[in-house]
Design an enzyme around this catalytic site. Structure first.
Site, PDB file in Angstrom:
ATOM      1  CG  LEU A  93      -1.846  -1.191   1.406  1.00 50.46           C
ATOM      2  CD1 LEU A  93      -2.927  -0.873   2.413  1.00 50.46           C
ATOM      3  CD2 LEU A  93      -2.460  -1.647   0.098  1.00 50.46           C
ATOM      4  N   GLY A 115       0.890  -5.201   1.275  1.00 53.97           N
ATOM      5  CA  GLY A 115      -0.142  -5.189   0.229  1.00 53.97           C
ATOM      6  C   GLY A 115       0.302  -5.894  -1.051  1.00 53.97           C
ATOM      7  CG  ASN A 163       6.325  -5.314   5.824  1.00 53.79           C
ATOM      8  OD1 ASN A 163       5.246  -5.285   5.240  1.00 53.79           O
ATOM      9  ND2 ASN A 163       7.266  -4.423   5.606  1.00 53.79           N
ATOM     10  CD  GLU A 164       0.570  -5.643   6.538  1.00 55.95           C
ATOM     11  OE1 GLU A 164       1.320  -6.592   6.837  1.00 55.95           O
ATOM     12  OE2 GLU A 164      -0.100  -5.616   5.494  1.00 55.95           O
TER      13      GLU A 164
HETATM   14  C1  LIG Z   1      -6.863  -1.385  10.719  1.00 56.54           C
HETATM   15  C2  LIG Z   1      -5.913  -1.595   9.599  1.00 56.54           C
HETATM   16  C3  LIG Z   1      -4.864  -0.575   9.560  1.00 56.54           C
HETATM   17  C4  LIG Z   1      -3.875  -0.510   8.684  1.00 56.54           C
HETATM   18  C5  LIG Z   1      -3.671  -1.518   7.652  1.00 56.54           C
HETATM   19  C6  LIG Z   1      -2.625  -1.075   6.657  1.00 56.54           C
HETATM   20  C7  LIG Z   1      -2.113  -2.255   5.874  1.00 56.54           C
HETATM   21  C8  LIG Z   1      -0.871  -1.844   5.152  1.00 56.54           C
HETATM   22  C9  LIG Z   1      -0.369  -2.549   4.191  1.00 56.54           C
HETATM   23  C10 LIG Z   1       0.857  -2.113   3.458  1.00 56.54           C
HETATM   24  O1  LIG Z   1       1.069  -2.558   2.372  1.00 56.54           O
HETATM   25  S1  LIG Z   1       1.905  -0.944   4.178  1.00 56.54           S
HETATM   26  C11 LIG Z   1       3.313  -0.818   3.077  1.00 56.54           C
HETATM   27  C12 LIG Z   1       4.366  -1.797   3.457  1.00 56.54           C
HETATM   28  N1  LIG Z   1       5.489  -1.684   2.551  1.00 56.54           N
HETATM   29  C13 LIG Z   1       6.741  -1.648   2.930  1.00 56.54           C
HETATM   30  O2  LIG Z   1       7.063  -1.756   4.103  1.00 56.54           O
HETATM   31  C14 LIG Z   1       7.777  -1.472   1.848  1.00 56.54           C
HETATM   32  C15 LIG Z   1       8.598  -0.252   2.054  1.00 56.54           C
HETATM   33  N2  LIG Z   1       9.564  -0.096   0.969  1.00 56.54           N
HETATM   34  C16 LIG Z   1      10.716  -0.783   0.909  1.00 56.54           C
HETATM   35  O3  LIG Z   1      11.049  -1.589   1.740  1.00 56.54           O
HETATM   36  C17 LIG Z   1      11.599  -0.464  -0.267  1.00 56.54           C
HETATM   37  O4  LIG Z   1      11.180   0.748  -0.819  1.00 56.54           O
HETATM   38  C18 LIG Z   1      11.568  -1.565  -1.356  1.00 56.54           C
HETATM   39  C19 LIG Z   1      10.171  -1.931  -1.778  1.00 56.54           C
HETATM   40  C20 LIG Z   1      12.323  -2.799  -0.828  1.00 56.54           C
HETATM   41  C21 LIG Z   1      12.315  -1.033  -2.610  1.00 56.54           C
HETATM   42  O5  LIG Z   1      13.593  -0.598  -2.246  1.00 56.54           O
HETATM   43  P1  LIG Z   1      14.391   0.375  -3.232  1.00 56.54           P
HETATM   44  O6  LIG Z   1      15.741   0.535  -2.598  1.00 56.54           O
HETATM   45  O7  LIG Z   1      14.297  -0.126  -4.617  1.00 56.54           O
HETATM   46  O8  LIG Z   1      13.591   1.744  -3.211  1.00 56.54           O
HETATM   47  P2  LIG Z   1      13.579   2.868  -2.050  1.00 56.54           P
HETATM   48  O9  LIG Z   1      13.444   2.247  -0.710  1.00 56.54           O
HETATM   49  O10 LIG Z   1      14.727   3.784  -2.259  1.00 56.54           O
HETATM   50  O11 LIG Z   1      12.200   3.605  -2.356  1.00 56.54           O
HETATM   51  C22 LIG Z   1      12.058   4.469  -3.471  1.00 56.54           C
HETATM   52  C23 LIG Z   1      11.043   5.527  -3.114  1.00 56.54           C
HETATM   53  O12 LIG Z   1       9.773   4.880  -2.917  1.00 56.54           O
HETATM   54  C24 LIG Z   1       9.259   5.218  -1.626  1.00 56.54           C
HETATM   55  N3  LIG Z   1       8.463   4.085  -1.120  1.00 56.54           N
HETATM   56  C25 LIG Z   1       8.889   2.863  -0.848  1.00 56.54           C
HETATM   57  N4  LIG Z   1       7.878   2.083  -0.446  1.00 56.54           N
HETATM   58  C26 LIG Z   1       6.776   2.862  -0.458  1.00 56.54           C
HETATM   59  C27 LIG Z   1       5.410   2.626  -0.140  1.00 56.54           C
HETATM   60  N5  LIG Z   1       4.945   1.443   0.277  1.00 56.54           N
HETATM   61  N6  LIG Z   1       4.555   3.658  -0.264  1.00 56.54           N
HETATM   62  C28 LIG Z   1       4.976   4.864  -0.691  1.00 56.54           C
HETATM   63  N7  LIG Z   1       6.272   5.148  -1.008  1.00 56.54           N
HETATM   64  C29 LIG Z   1       7.146   4.133  -0.894  1.00 56.54           C
HETATM   65  C30 LIG Z   1      10.505   5.476  -0.786  1.00 56.54           C
HETATM   66  O13 LIG Z   1      10.186   6.243   0.342  1.00 56.54           O
HETATM   67  C31 LIG Z   1      11.375   6.224  -1.786  1.00 56.54           C
HETATM   68  O14 LIG Z   1      10.846   7.548  -1.876  1.00 56.54           O
HETATM   69  P3  LIG Z   1      11.834   8.806  -2.122  1.00 56.54           P
HETATM   70  O15 LIG Z   1      12.525   8.515  -3.426  1.00 56.54           O
HETATM   71  O16 LIG Z   1      10.932   9.982  -2.164  1.00 56.54           O
HETATM   72  O17 LIG Z   1      12.784   8.847  -0.957  1.00 56.54           O
END
Ligand SMILES: CC/C=C\CCC/C=C/C(=O)SCCNC(=O)CCNC(=O)[C@H](O)C(C)(C)COP(=O)(O)OP(=O)(O)OC[C@H]1O[C@@H](n2cnc3c(N)ncnc32)[C@H](O)[C@@H]1OP(=O)(O)O
Length: 289
Positions: A95, A140, A164-165
């Site tokens: 997400l 997600g 990993n939430e």
């Molecule tokens: C009651 C219920 C309540 C809540 C439920 C909510 C359920 C949530 C579900 C989810 O899916 S939460 C999202 C979980 N995702 C993560 O933890 C992944 C985070 N990202 C990473 O670990 C890494 O980005 C990567 C996917 C391994 C890729 O690594 P890479 O080195 O290729 O890229 P980088 O880390 O430099 O990221 C580039 C750029 O993208 C931004 N980013 C990363 N992930 C997200 C994301 N999920 N959403 C929005 N933006 C994201 C990151 O901050 C970088 O941004 P920048 O260039 O501006 O610094």
């Protein structure tokens, strides 16, 4: 009924979106964030997630994805879809954190409804869904893969998959949890969800999060051969079986959909949760510097 109405709205929006061309006999619908290579004669489409930099599931991405999926669902010639990433290395970062951080309650509600819709549409799809996981797939992203009928992951120890939430200070909702429990079993899910574990391919295979692990350059050919195997099963018996296995779990969300949205909005709006997301976003930034 609710799904059908949402579909009509999506299709109306869809007619204003997208570019079409024919490449090697396959039609290509190219929206900005989703590329669809649709081979109508074969009855198979490849949907490539294309939302740089990390295929996060933003509201715009979800809207375009649902429109593309709906187009395929509405064309009875299509029986199978392969989901993959246009950017090898990241299947989907899950997400979009920016949709859940610093926004207002109306935005959170709109976003969560779209996330629910994505899960319901994929989980209940009549088509055969094969997931070609050619990169990391947390939260997600993992959920999207879990909705598929068969999951193939690239054999690269740098890639991980899981829910990993917990590590972000947030909680996987009950329908993420149910989908995960039905895939890996209760005890494994309980352990992995509390710790927010992400698994490399070999471990994901052992736990049943994925069905196969293959060399990175064979993910797509393997997805095609698995699809051929599934296409050999008569649709009516496969679809009835899928529905029998999945309907109860989907109905459980459908009947509590509004309550689930309210729960999400109040949870994500809490100061403490916003603070956790802020800390996590900072960590992501620091990792770069
Ligand atoms: C009651 C219920 C309540 C809540 C439920 C909510 C359920 C949530 C579900 C989810 O899916 S939460 C999202 C979980 N995702 C993560 O933890 C992944 C985070 N990202 C990473 O670990 C890494 O980005 C990567 C996917 C391994 C890729 O690594 P890479 O080195 O290729 O890229 P980088 O880390 O430099 O990221 C580039 C750029 O993208 C931004 N980013 C990363 N992930 C997200 C994301 N999920 N959403 C929005 N933006 C994201 C990151 O901050 C970088 O941004 P920048 O260039 O501006 O610094």
């Amino acid at each position: 009924m609710a799904l059908a109405a949402a579909g009509r709205v999506l299709l109306q929006a869809g007619s204003r979106l997208g570019r079409r061309e024919v490449v090697d006999g396959a039609r290509r619908f190219a929206n900005k964030r989703v590329e669809v290579e649709a081979d109508e004669a074969a009855g198979i489409a490849v949907m490539k997630l294309k939302n740089p930099p990390v295929n996060s599931l933003s509201l715009e991405f979800l809207t375009e994805f649902l429109i593309s999926l709906e187009k395929l669902e509405n064309n009875k010639n299509f029986r199978g879809v392969i989901l993959t990433s246009e950017r090898p290395g990241v299947f989907s970062a899950g997400l979009d954190l920016m949709e859940m951080y610093g926004r207002n309650p109306a935005h959170y509600a709109e976003y969560w409804r779209a996330v629910q819709e994505l899960w319901l549409r994929l989980y209940l799809s009549n088509m055969i869904l094969v997931c070609a996981i050619n990169g990391t797939s947390p939260a997600g992203g993992c959920l999207m893969a879990l909705t598929c009928d068969h999951r193939i992951m690239a054999d690269n120890p740098k890639y991980t998959i899981g829910l990993n939430e917990s590590q972000l200070g947030i909680v996987a909702p009950f329908w993420f949890k149910d989908n995960f429990v039905n895939t890996v079993g209760y005890r494994t899910a309980e352990h992995a969800l509390q710790l927010g574990l992400l698994f490399p391919p070999a471990e994901a295979l052992k736990l049943g999060i994925v069905d196969e692990v293959v060399p990175e350059d064979q993910v797509h050919s393997k997805a095609q051969s698995v699809m051929a195997q599934w296409m050999a099963i008569p649709d009516h018996s496969r679809q009835l079986t899928k529905n029998m296995m999945r309907k109860a779990m989907a109905d459980n969300l459908i009947k509590q959909r509004e309550a689930d949205i309210q729960n999400f909005v109040s949870f994500i709006s809490r100061d403490s949760i916003q603070k956790s997301l802020h800390t996590y976003l900072e960590k992501l930034k620091q990792k770069k510097g």
